[in-house]
Design an enzyme around this catalytic site. Structure first.
Site, PDB file in Angstrom:
ATOM      1  N   ASP A  94      53.423  70.459  59.569  1.00  0.00           N
ATOM      2  CA  ASP A  94      54.872  70.551  59.434  1.00  0.00           C
ATOM      3  C   ASP A  94      55.477  70.540  60.838  1.00  0.00           C
ATOM      4  O   ASP A  94      54.761  70.533  61.836  1.00  0.00           O
ATOM      5  CB  ASP A  94      55.275  71.797  58.646  1.00  0.00           C
ATOM      6  CG  ASP A  94      54.823  73.082  59.309  1.00  0.00           C
ATOM      7  OD1 ASP A  94      54.363  73.026  60.456  1.00  0.00           O
ATOM      8  OD2 ASP A  94      54.923  74.144  58.681  1.00  0.00           O
ATOM      9  N   ASP A 268      52.168  72.198  48.867  1.00  0.00           N
ATOM     10  CA  ASP A 268      51.416  73.134  49.707  1.00  0.00           C
ATOM     11  C   ASP A 268      52.010  74.521  49.543  1.00  0.00           C
ATOM     12  O   ASP A 268      53.196  74.658  49.218  1.00  0.00           O
ATOM     13  CB  ASP A 268      51.499  72.740  51.188  1.00  0.00           C
ATOM     14  CG  ASP A 268      52.785  73.260  51.824  1.00  0.00           C
ATOM     15  OD1 ASP A 268      52.730  74.285  52.523  1.00  0.00           O
ATOM     16  OD2 ASP A 268      53.864  72.663  51.588  1.00  0.00           O
ATOM     17  N   CYS A 306      36.053  79.353  34.360  1.00  0.00           N
ATOM     18  CA  CYS A 306      35.990  78.718  35.680  1.00  0.00           C
ATOM     19  C   CYS A 306      34.527  78.518  36.085  1.00  0.00           C
ATOM     20  O   CYS A 306      33.696  79.400  35.884  1.00  0.00           O
ATOM     21  CB  CYS A 306      36.708  79.589  36.712  1.00  0.00           C
ATOM     22  SG  CYS A 306      36.637  78.940  38.398  1.00  0.00           S
ATOM     23  N   CYS A 308      33.580  77.754  39.300  1.00  0.00           N
ATOM     24  CA  CYS A 308      33.457  77.805  40.758  1.00  0.00           C
ATOM     25  C   CYS A 308      32.274  78.693  41.161  1.00  0.00           C
ATOM     26  O   CYS A 308      31.743  79.472  40.352  1.00  0.00           O
ATOM     27  CB  CYS A 308      34.751  78.301  41.415  1.00  0.00           C
ATOM     28  SG  CYS A 308      35.018  80.089  41.409  1.00  0.00           S
ATOM     29  N   CYS A 311      32.778  82.459  40.366  1.00  0.00           N
ATOM     30  CA  CYS A 311      32.698  82.846  38.954  1.00  0.00           C
ATOM     31  C   CYS A 311      31.291  82.664  38.388  1.00  0.00           C
ATOM     32  O   CYS A 311      30.927  83.314  37.410  1.00  0.00           O
ATOM     33  CB  CYS A 311      33.728  82.052  38.145  1.00  0.00           C
ATOM     34  SG  CYS A 311      35.430  82.569  38.509  1.00  0.00           S
ATOM     35  N   HIS A 337      38.023  81.337  45.085  1.00  0.00           N
ATOM     36  CA  HIS A 337      38.331  81.133  43.667  1.00  0.00           C
ATOM     37  C   HIS A 337      39.758  80.613  43.460  1.00  0.00           C
ATOM     38  O   HIS A 337      39.973  79.662  42.695  1.00  0.00           O
ATOM     39  CB  HIS A 337      38.137  82.432  42.877  1.00  0.00           C
ATOM     40  CG  HIS A 337      38.727  82.363  41.504  1.00  0.00           C
ATOM     41  ND1 HIS A 337      38.101  81.737  40.448  1.00  0.00           N
ATOM     42  CD2 HIS A 337      39.935  82.791  41.026  1.00  0.00           C
ATOM     43  CE1 HIS A 337      38.891  81.788  39.378  1.00  0.00           C
ATOM     44  NE2 HIS A 337      39.999  82.422  39.707  1.00  0.00           N
TER      45      HIS A 337
END
Length: 373
Positions: A94, A268, A306, A308, A311, A337
């Protein structure tokens, strides 16, 4: 010749959602996309390797913070931001405008730019369009932003009109002073507060300047959700379909879906990592505060739906224990996560757009998560 290109692959039949690809010097980005925020050249608590594991295609870094520390010239000497932080995929920076304008009591605005005091040591600095481009060119991100005035909420109409005019003038100066147009795509930032007529006029004037992409700024600054979404819908139709649209500072699951429905390609926000460090996590059935006492003997994963790494390997009870013990690993696991959850959400949204089923996806996701339609 520019190494940046946007390809519109498909439009959803029932909404304004789009499936697309952004081509950059450091790789291709499938859109719509969520970009993890690495303010100080690091996504807090995450290594670049972990970001790749969870499928992060692009990350965001902050011009203002890196200018103050360690300094853009040092980053340039290191070979640019990619080399400095060991990340070989796309980066977006930015302009620093939002951070400068967030410090109302530490800054003075003029047509030239902004004088402000460093939050680190109180030293006095100046950033205008030309300086912002100097810093961003030194950092070397694939996508960079014009310097703009982020209009506060609420604000008087006359103030917003003058601010909008200044943002347009600054955009012209940024464009003429960008020294790396071939490998750094400069986006114009649309402003105009919550005034429909100013927003539309600003969008038309910014689009006339012909940037390779457009950011929608000045939203998610405290205004009600319905007003934000109306404002987004008002400006979306004025942005050319062959250019990517980036909604700045939005990262809650509901707004990612609502934004995509209104034609946004890029998002974002610091939200997923910030709430993670406080012990809050996203799950398929809503937000969960894992440090709460009721999870002390809960040996299930953060989110049973989930897949991931966190998890698959850790329980709510263990992660709660880590938070209560003040262990660094707690923030790492929760951040991993939460970012995975949002990146997977975007992937599922892209699949839904392919089959023209995004509205059905929203209905199912909202019902399970606990959002009201």
């Amino acid at each position: 010749m520019s190494q940046f290109k946007y390809e519109l692959i498909k439009e959803d039949k029932y909404t304004h959602a789009r499936l697309g690809r952004i081509y950059t010097p450091h790789g291709i980005i499938e859109t719509p996309i969520f970009m993890p925020v690495g303010t100080q050249a690091t996504v807090k608590a995450m290594t670049p390797e972990e970001l790749k594991e969870i499928g992060a295609q692009i990350i965001l870094s902050n011009t203002y913070h890196l200018y103050l520390r360690p300094g853009h010239n040092l980053v340039k000497k290191a070979g640019g931001l990619h080399s400095f932080m060991h990340w070989d995929r796309p980066i977006l920076t930015d302009s620093g405008g939002f951070q400068v304008f967030s410090q109302a009591n530490l800054r003075e605005i003029s047509e030239d730019g902004v004088y402000f005091k460093s939050y680190l040591d109180g030293s006095r600095h100046f950033i205008g369009p030309e300086k912002a481009m100097e810093i961003e060119n030194a950092l070397g991100a694939d996508i960079i932003m014009c310097f703009d005035e982020c209009t506060p909420y609420p604000a008087e109409k006359e103030y917003v009109r003058k601010s909008s005019d200044m943002t347009i003038n600054w955009a012209k100066r940024c464009k003429s002073s960008n020294q790396r147009p071939d490998d750094q795509a400069l986006f114009g930032i649309l402003q105009g507060g919550l005034y429909k007529d100013i927003r539309i006029e600003n969008a038309k004037r910014m689009v006339d300047l012909d940037f390779p992409g457009y950011s929608i700024g000045g939203l998610s600054v405290g205004e009600p959700k319905d007003i934000m979404l109306d404002t987004l819908a008002n400006v979306e139709e004025y942005i050319p379909k062959n250019k990517p649209r980036y909604l700045m500072g939005v990262g809650s699951p509901d707004l990612l879906i609502e934004g995509a429905i209104r034609g946004v390609d890029m998002f974002d926000c610091v939200l997923p990592t910030r709430i993670a460090r406080n012990g809050s996590v996203f799950t398929s059935h809503g937000k969960l505060v894992v440090r709460n006492a009721k999870y002390a003997q809960d040996f299930s994963p953060l989110d049973s739906e989930c897949d991931c790494y966190v998890c698959r390997n850790y329980t709510r009870a263990y992660i709660r224990h880590l938070f209560n013990a003040g262990e660094i690993l707690a923030a790492r696991l929760a951040s991993y996560h939460n970012l995975y959850f949002l990146i997977k959400l975007m992937s599922r949204m892209r699949e839904a757009i392919k089959t023209d089923s995004l509205l059905d996806f929203r209905k199912e996701f909202f019902a399970k998560y606990g959002y009201q339609l």
